[in-house]
Design an enzyme around this catalytic site. Sequence first.
Site, mmCIF file in Angstrom:
data_model
loop_
_atom_site.group_PDB
_atom_site.id
_atom_site.type_symbol
_atom_site.label_atom_id
_atom_site.label_comp_id
_atom_site.label_asym_id
_atom_site.label_seq_id
_atom_site.Cartn_x
_atom_site.Cartn_y
_atom_site.Cartn_z
ATOM 1 N N LEU A 126 -19.814 57.786 -57.349
ATOM 2 C CA LEU A 126 -19.747 58.757 -58.440
ATOM 3 C C LEU A 126 -20.087 58.111 -59.783
ATOM 4 O O LEU A 126 -20.926 58.609 -60.531
ATOM 5 C CB LEU A 126 -18.348 59.384 -58.502
ATOM 6 C CG LEU A 126 -18.076 60.364 -59.652
ATOM 7 C CD1 LEU A 126 -18.976 61.590 -59.554
ATOM 8 C CD2 LEU A 126 -16.598 60.781 -59.661
ATOM 9 N N GLU A 366 -10.510 55.475 -60.295
ATOM 10 C CA GLU A 366 -10.275 56.898 -59.965
ATOM 11 C C GLU A 366 -9.743 57.667 -61.175
ATOM 12 O O GLU A 366 -8.921 58.568 -61.057
ATOM 13 C CB GLU A 366 -9.363 57.035 -58.746
ATOM 14 C CG GLU A 366 -10.019 56.486 -57.493
ATOM 15 C CD GLU A 366 -9.512 57.104 -56.222
ATOM 16 O OE1 GLU A 366 -9.082 58.265 -56.244
ATOM 17 O OE2 GLU A 366 -9.573 56.404 -55.202
#
Length: 382
Positions: A126, A366
């Site tokens: 990502l 994260e």
Amino acid sequence: MFDLYQLSEDHEELRRAVRDVVDNRITPYAAEVDAEARYPREAHEALVATDFFAPHIGEEYGGVGADALAVAIVIEEIARGCVSSSLIPAVNKLGSMPVQIGGSEEIKAKYFPRVASGECGFSYGLSEREAGSDTAGMRTRAVRDGDDWVLNGVKTWITNAGESEFYTVMAVTDPDGPRGRNITAFVVEKSDEGFTFGEKERKLGIKGSPTRELFFENCRIPGDRAVGEVGDGLKIALKTLDHTRVTIAAQAVGVAQGALDYAIGYIKERKQFGKHIADFQAIQFMVADMGMKLEAARQLTYVAAAKSERDDADLGFFGAAAKAYASDVAMEITTDAVQLLGGAGYVQDHPVERMMRDAKITQIYEGTNQVQRLVMGRKLLA
């Protein structure tokens, strides 16, 4: 707002089983893995042999189908001995969760059995250097070419890159489309032509878990590798993080527990001024605060895990809260553990300095804890 969870005897039996594996087959190599900055192969093999490699994969794909609370316990117990090793099951869940959320039955059946068996790992692509917290600002592109997609771009900070065989990668598929709704998720395989890796990053902690960039240069993949609908990639990515932030919270709880356990053992043996350090009231107060905060972090993590299993509507808040609180607590407890050992805590003869270095990343990846607080604030004000 707060729903109870229930730890069953199966959960406690699981904890005992994982702890036995960690104590005998993972912790003994943790210092060496850190010193040599090498992948924890011993842990990898032990986790595959005991079905802890990717315990979240369902039984229909050859996995054990562990619930989210059980997965949190597995990661917590591994992190207690070696945070780098705990990233093996954690990243396998992170990488495969987008497929679990948005993938077709065909794509699940293609990849999940190989992950469940331990044959292949699954990483998550990502982040980019200019699109860390600003995920919608990514620049990696995927362009249709007949039935295929062609990817170009760079992904950064990818955990276990080079070790994993599969990667869920987010790429912009409509540059002129609405921001955040113009991104699609794809599965890229390590062997795909045009897909290569950068050098391993030199890091403060989690040195046994390789972190590399992913390079895509006209990387052609079949059209059936798209995960979910075209344009739904970021929505799937963010929903994934709602679930997997719980695993980072569990990781933080584990490393904090390991540091507290070691520090307590040390102060009960070490003597100063004619008595054990543990007999000083100031030290007892310090240990009490460490234990209190650790248990609060564990309870919040387990509640979030139960909400992840049920996919509750308020998971976004609880996942962010568990991750932010547990990681802040882990940083505090590991730092205090170093302090309790004094000069001994600052040298590599004892594991607490490694634990402190490893704990830091839980506040960053994260989603930084600043971003977690944004998430929580917006959920509460909505």
